[in-house]
Design an enzyme around this catalytic site. Structure first.
Site, PDB file in Angstrom:
ATOM      1  N   LYS A  22       0.852  -1.206   0.000  1.00 36.14           N
ATOM      2  CA  LYS A  22       0.000   0.000   0.000  1.00 36.14           C
ATOM      3  C   LYS A  22       0.878   1.243   0.000  1.00 36.14           C
ATOM      4  O   LYS A  22       0.689   2.153  -0.812  1.00 36.14           O
ATOM      5  CB  LYS A  22      -0.898   0.009   1.222  1.00 36.14           C
ATOM      6  CG  LYS A  22      -1.554   1.363   1.509  1.00 36.14           C
ATOM      7  CD  LYS A  22      -2.438   1.375   2.735  1.00 36.14           C
ATOM      8  CE  LYS A  22      -1.744   1.606   4.018  1.00 36.14           C
ATOM      9  NZ  LYS A  22      -1.425   2.995   4.352  1.00 36.14           N
ATOM     10  N   ASN A  23       1.864   1.281   0.891  1.00 37.62           N
ATOM     11  CA  ASN A  23       2.644   2.510   1.069  1.00 37.62           C
ATOM     12  C   ASN A  23       3.653   2.732  -0.040  1.00 37.62           C
ATOM     13  O   ASN A  23       4.203   3.824  -0.160  1.00 37.62           O
ATOM     14  CB  ASN A  23       3.316   2.521   2.443  1.00 37.62           C
ATOM     15  CG  ASN A  23       2.271   2.676   3.548  1.00 37.62           C
ATOM     16  OD1 ASN A  23       1.113   3.005   3.259  1.00 37.62           O
ATOM     17  ND2 ASN A  23       2.665   2.415   4.773  1.00 37.62           N
ATOM     18  N   CYS A 118      -4.668  12.829  12.219  1.00 39.19           N
ATOM     19  CA  CYS A 118      -5.414  11.578  12.143  1.00 39.19           C
ATOM     20  C   CYS A 118      -5.346  10.944  13.526  1.00 39.19           C
ATOM     21  O   CYS A 118      -4.767  11.490  14.456  1.00 39.19           O
ATOM     22  CB  CYS A 118      -4.822  10.659  11.079  1.00 39.19           C
ATOM     23  SG  CYS A 118      -3.362   9.822  11.611  1.00 39.19           S
ATOM     24  N   ARG A 123       0.456  14.596  12.709  1.00 43.17           N
ATOM     25  CA  ARG A 123       0.938  14.316  11.347  1.00 43.17           C
ATOM     26  C   ARG A 123       1.191  15.608  10.556  1.00 43.17           C
ATOM     27  O   ARG A 123       0.649  15.831   9.493  1.00 43.17           O
ATOM     28  CB  ARG A 123      -0.056  13.433  10.586  1.00 43.17           C
ATOM     29  CG  ARG A 123      -0.529  12.199  11.294  1.00 43.17           C
ATOM     30  CD  ARG A 123       0.528  11.095  11.395  1.00 43.17           C
ATOM     31  NE  ARG A 123       0.939  10.541  10.138  1.00 43.17           N
ATOM     32  CZ  ARG A 123       0.323   9.548   9.493  1.00 43.17           C
ATOM     33  NH1 ARG A 123      -0.793   9.085   9.969  1.00 43.17           N
ATOM     34  NH2 ARG A 123       0.801   9.058   8.364  1.00 43.17           N
ATOM     35  N   ASP A 309       4.557   0.432  12.031  1.00 42.06           N
ATOM     36  CA  ASP A 309       3.315  -0.138  11.491  1.00 42.06           C
ATOM     37  C   ASP A 309       3.099  -1.583  11.919  1.00 42.06           C
ATOM     38  O   ASP A 309       2.049  -2.152  11.592  1.00 42.06           O
ATOM     39  CB  ASP A 309       3.319  -0.054   9.958  1.00 42.06           C
ATOM     40  CG  ASP A 309       3.242   1.380   9.479  1.00 42.06           C
ATOM     41  OD1 ASP A 309       3.484   1.630   8.293  1.00 42.06           O
ATOM     42  OD2 ASP A 309       2.971   2.266  10.315  1.00 42.06           O
ATOM     43  N   ARG A 401      -8.648  -0.166   4.470  1.00 42.37           N
ATOM     44  CA  ARG A 401      -7.693   0.772   3.867  1.00 42.37           C
ATOM     45  C   ARG A 401      -6.382   0.077   3.538  1.00 42.37           C
ATOM     46  O   ARG A 401      -5.660   0.472   2.643  1.00 42.37           O
ATOM     47  CB  ARG A 401      -7.412   1.927   4.835  1.00 42.37           C
ATOM     48  CG  ARG A 401      -8.599   2.783   5.131  1.00 42.37           C
ATOM     49  CD  ARG A 401      -8.197   4.004   5.908  1.00 42.37           C
ATOM     50  NE  ARG A 401      -7.114   4.731   5.209  1.00 42.37           N
ATOM     51  CZ  ARG A 401      -6.556   5.839   5.678  1.00 42.37           C
ATOM     52  NH1 ARG A 401      -6.944   6.341   6.837  1.00 42.37           N
ATOM     53  NH2 ARG A 401      -5.613   6.441   4.997  1.00 42.37           N
TER      54      ARG A 401
HETATM   55  C1  EPZ Z   1       4.439   6.822   6.265  1.00 44.92           C
HETATM   56  O1  EPZ Z   1       3.720   7.894   6.847  1.00 44.92           O
HETATM   57  C2  EPZ Z   1       3.459   5.668   6.177  1.00 44.92           C
HETATM   58  N1  EPZ Z   1       2.334   6.039   5.322  1.00 44.92           N
HETATM   59  C3  EPZ Z   1       2.950   5.307   7.571  1.00 44.92           C
HETATM   60  O2  EPZ Z   1       2.107   4.164   7.440  1.00 44.92           O
HETATM   61  C4  EPZ Z   1       4.152   4.939   8.446  1.00 44.92           C
HETATM   62  O3  EPZ Z   1       3.699   4.668   9.756  1.00 44.92           O
HETATM   63  C5  EPZ Z   1       5.158   6.092   8.458  1.00 44.92           C
HETATM   64  O4  EPZ Z   1       5.541   6.421   7.103  1.00 44.92           O
HETATM   65  C6  EPZ Z   1       6.416   5.754   9.248  1.00 44.92           C
HETATM   66  O5  EPZ Z   1       7.022   4.619   8.690  1.00 44.92           O
HETATM   67  C7  EPZ Z   1       2.493   6.004   3.977  1.00 44.92           C
HETATM   68  O6  EPZ Z   1       3.555   5.695   3.473  1.00 44.92           O
HETATM   69  C8  EPZ Z   1       1.291   6.391   3.155  1.00 44.92           C
HETATM   70  P1  EPZ Z   1       6.682  10.067   8.417  1.00 44.92           P
HETATM   71  P2  EPZ Z   1       4.382   9.376   6.869  1.00 44.92           P
HETATM   72  O7  EPZ Z   1       6.687  11.316   7.617  1.00 44.92           O
HETATM   73  O8  EPZ Z   1       5.197   9.585   5.662  1.00 44.92           O
HETATM   74  C9  EPZ Z   1       6.466  13.393  11.764  1.00 44.92           C
HETATM   75  C10 EPZ Z   1       0.190   2.867   7.762  1.00 44.92           C
HETATM   76  O9  EPZ Z   1      -0.293   2.350   8.777  1.00 44.92           O
HETATM   77  N2  EPZ Z   1       6.473  14.354  10.647  1.00 44.92           N
HETATM   78  O10 EPZ Z   1       7.833   9.118   8.303  1.00 44.92           O
HETATM   79  O11 EPZ Z   1       3.309  10.353   7.179  1.00 44.92           O
HETATM   80  C11 EPZ Z   1       5.225  12.525  11.804  1.00 44.92           C
HETATM   81  O12 EPZ Z   1       4.176  13.169  12.469  1.00 44.92           O
HETATM   82  C12 EPZ Z   1       0.721   4.286   7.811  1.00 44.92           C
HETATM   83  O13 EPZ Z   1       0.307   2.285   6.646  1.00 44.92           O
HETATM   84  C13 EPZ Z   1       6.592  15.716  10.925  1.00 44.92           C
HETATM   85  O14 EPZ Z   1       6.677  16.135  12.072  1.00 44.92           O
HETATM   86  O15 EPZ Z   1       5.348   9.242   8.138  1.00 44.92           O
HETATM   87  C14 EPZ Z   1       5.717  11.304  12.539  1.00 44.92           C
HETATM   88  O16 EPZ Z   1       5.686  11.557  13.926  1.00 44.92           O
HETATM   89  C15 EPZ Z   1       0.503   4.937   9.177  1.00 44.92           C
HETATM   90  N3  EPZ Z   1       6.613  16.594   9.884  1.00 44.92           N
HETATM   91  C16 EPZ Z   1       7.169  11.169  12.068  1.00 44.92           C
HETATM   92  O17 EPZ Z   1       7.534  12.464  11.579  1.00 44.92           O
HETATM   93  C17 EPZ Z   1       6.529  16.169   8.573  1.00 44.92           C
HETATM   94  O18 EPZ Z   1       6.570  17.017   7.658  1.00 44.92           O
HETATM   95  C18 EPZ Z   1       7.382  10.162  10.955  1.00 44.92           C
HETATM   96  O19 EPZ Z   1       6.430  10.455   9.951  1.00 44.92           O
HETATM   97  C19 EPZ Z   1       6.404  14.791   8.322  1.00 44.92           C
HETATM   98  C20 EPZ Z   1       6.390  13.900   9.371  1.00 44.92           C
END
Ligand code: EPZ
Length: 423
Positions: A22-23, A118, A123, A309, A401
């Site tokens: 998915k991701n 969310c 996020r 995840d 999802r």
């Molecule tokens: C991706 O989300 C995945 N989603 C998530 O999977 C996964 O948990 C996550 O990466 C971590 O591996 C998809 O790929 C669609 P991050 P993403 O940016 O990119 C903070 C699932 O269950 N952050 O690596 O949103 C954020 O809040 C989903 O399939 C900022 O502060 O994750 C988090 O605490 C859930 N500012 C941390 O960084 C930003 O601009 C890591 O988030 C971006 C992120």
């Protein structure tokens, strides 16, 4: 809203197919915006998130056709009609932000709704915006949208060091940099297999990328990208999820297409817990080594660390392990919402901030429980598979999802599980 009814039972045995990630698919699909040529994805998962991304791309004027029951996505964006990603779609799926980089790179302009938070956390997308600014773009936040504008001559290659690892921000920057003028260097970049898969697809389209899978990715911008056909990488999170089914219930299950390198740190924890994982030609064969699973401690980290995840699913296993385990969630600020639901099933869990302490019990008891987010929902199903009695998991739209046909796949292993319409 549908529910899933699980009746706890005995060991599970057999083969389980693992779908495309998915991701990975959610970041591969926006890549079509970068080129006038067709981009075709094979091994695509059939999930509601993919359908949402399809609607978003179509709202921009891209053509997206699902073939072979959705396993193939034939896409083309030779004539986009809009560069605005509407709130109504973006609010349903945060990954919509991933159209920002490609729209900026190809058209020099994008209006993308801020996704909002969310269940698992606020996020924010500040790193996505900072990465675009490093490529020369101007960001103007107003009325809930980011209005992004590239310099007159297009995005400029630049250097950007992520203050902490962000999968999505790395993907957005990588997508945008492929068409920027000059060289871009991304430091402290995410190393997830989904990033590597995106880079491989972009390279097939003609992008000049090096270092994918390491913390430093270097991109030499090109004038245009061509088309490609690309097979979506196996979903390591679905893989890890189903590896836990025989771990929790007993029996022996082979996850088809599974590869150790996708789930290495996860396998290390399973090994310490007394679960054997064997790489065979068909995939990963999983079984308990002997007797009761042992409690192990887990800390979630960016790849190649233990995946956030899989934290909820691992907690389900630890609920009936021998001993006490501490799970530390270091990626998201609110990712223990499955704990109160597991407690309803008799689990002994104390949550303090980013730590959950789980004292294993002999057996959980089935109960009505509620899914709160994608991975929490599947952890409740895993817990129900071995619990005494019935577990009714409500709000399974969360589940749809990220997991295709979960009841069919688990029923084929001998699980007693069915979907209950409209409960
Ligand atoms: C991706 O989300 C995945 N989603 C998530 O999977 C996964 O948990 C996550 O990466 C971590 O591996 C998809 O790929 C669609 P991050 P993403 O940016 O990119 C903070 C699932 O269950 N952050 O690596 O949103 C954020 O809040 C989903 O399939 C900022 O502060 O994750 C988090 O605490 C859930 N500012 C941390 O960084 C930003 O601009 C890591 O988030 C971006 C992120």
């Amino acid at each position: 809203m549908d529910s899933i009814l699980v009746k706890g039972g005995g060991p599970l045995n057999g083969d389980i197919p693992i779908a495309g990630a998915k991701n990975a698919c959610l970041t591969l699909m926006p890549a079509t915006l970068l080129s006038e040529e067709p981009l075709t994805l094979t091994n695509a998962p059939r999930l509601s998130d993919i359908r949402t991304m399809t609607l978003l791309l179509q709202s921009l004027g891209a053509e997206v056709t699902a073939l072979q029951d959705g396993k193939v996505l034939a896409m083309s964006s030779h004539a986009l009609t809009s560069q605005r990603a509407e709130y109504d779609i973006v609010r349903k799926m945060r990954a919509s932000i991933l159209v920002l980089g490609p729209l900026l790179a190809r058209y020099g302009y994008a209006e993308v709704s801020l996704p909002g938070g969310c269940a698992i956390g606020a996020r924010p997308v500040d790193l996505h915006l900072k990465a675009m600014e490093a490529l020369g773009a101007e960001m103007d936040l107003r009325d809930g949208y980011v209005h992004a504008k590239a310099p007159a001559g297009g995005l400029r290659g630049g250097e950007f060091e992520f203050p902490f690892v962000s999968v999505g921000a790395t993907e957005n920057a990588l997508l945008a940099a492929t068409l920027a003028n000059g060289t871009t260097v991304l430091k402290n970049a995410a190393r997830e297999p989904e990033i590597v898969d995106l880079a491989h697809c972009l390279q097939k389209m003609g992008a000049q990328i090096e270092g994918e899978g390491t913390s430093t990715i270097t991109i030499q911008g090109v004038d245009r990208l061509g088309g490609a056909t690309h097979s979506v990488v196996t979903d390591r999170i679905e893989l890890g999820t189903y590896m836990l089914a025989p771990a929790i219930c007993g029996g022996e299950v082979t996850c088809l297409g599974g590869r150790i390198e996708l789930v290495e740190s996860f396998c290390e924890k399973l090994d310490a817990a007394g679960i054997s994982v064997e790489q065979t030609e068909k995939g990963l064969k999983v079984a308990r080594r002997n007797g009761r699973v042992k409690a192990v401690d887990v800390t979630t980290e960016p790849f190649p660390g233990f995946p956030t995840d899989l934290q909820a699913q691992m907690m389900a296993l630890m609920c009936t392990a021998e001993g006490t385990s501490v799970l530390e969630e270091k990626i998201f600020e609110n990712r223990f919402m499955h704990a109160p639901e597991l407690i309803r099933m008799g689990a002994r869990i104390d949550v303090h901030g980013g730590h959950a302490t789980v004292k294993g019990v002999e057996r959980l008891k089935g109960a009505p429980v509620m899914a709160t987010d994608l991975r929490a929902s599947v952890s409740l199903i895993l817990a129900g598979l071995a619990a005494e009695g019935e577990t009714l998991v409500s709000r399974v739209y969360h589940l749809d999802r990220g997991y295709e046909n979960v009841e069919e796949k688990l029923s084929a292993l001998g699980a007693n599980i069915e979907r209950v319409e409209g409960q």
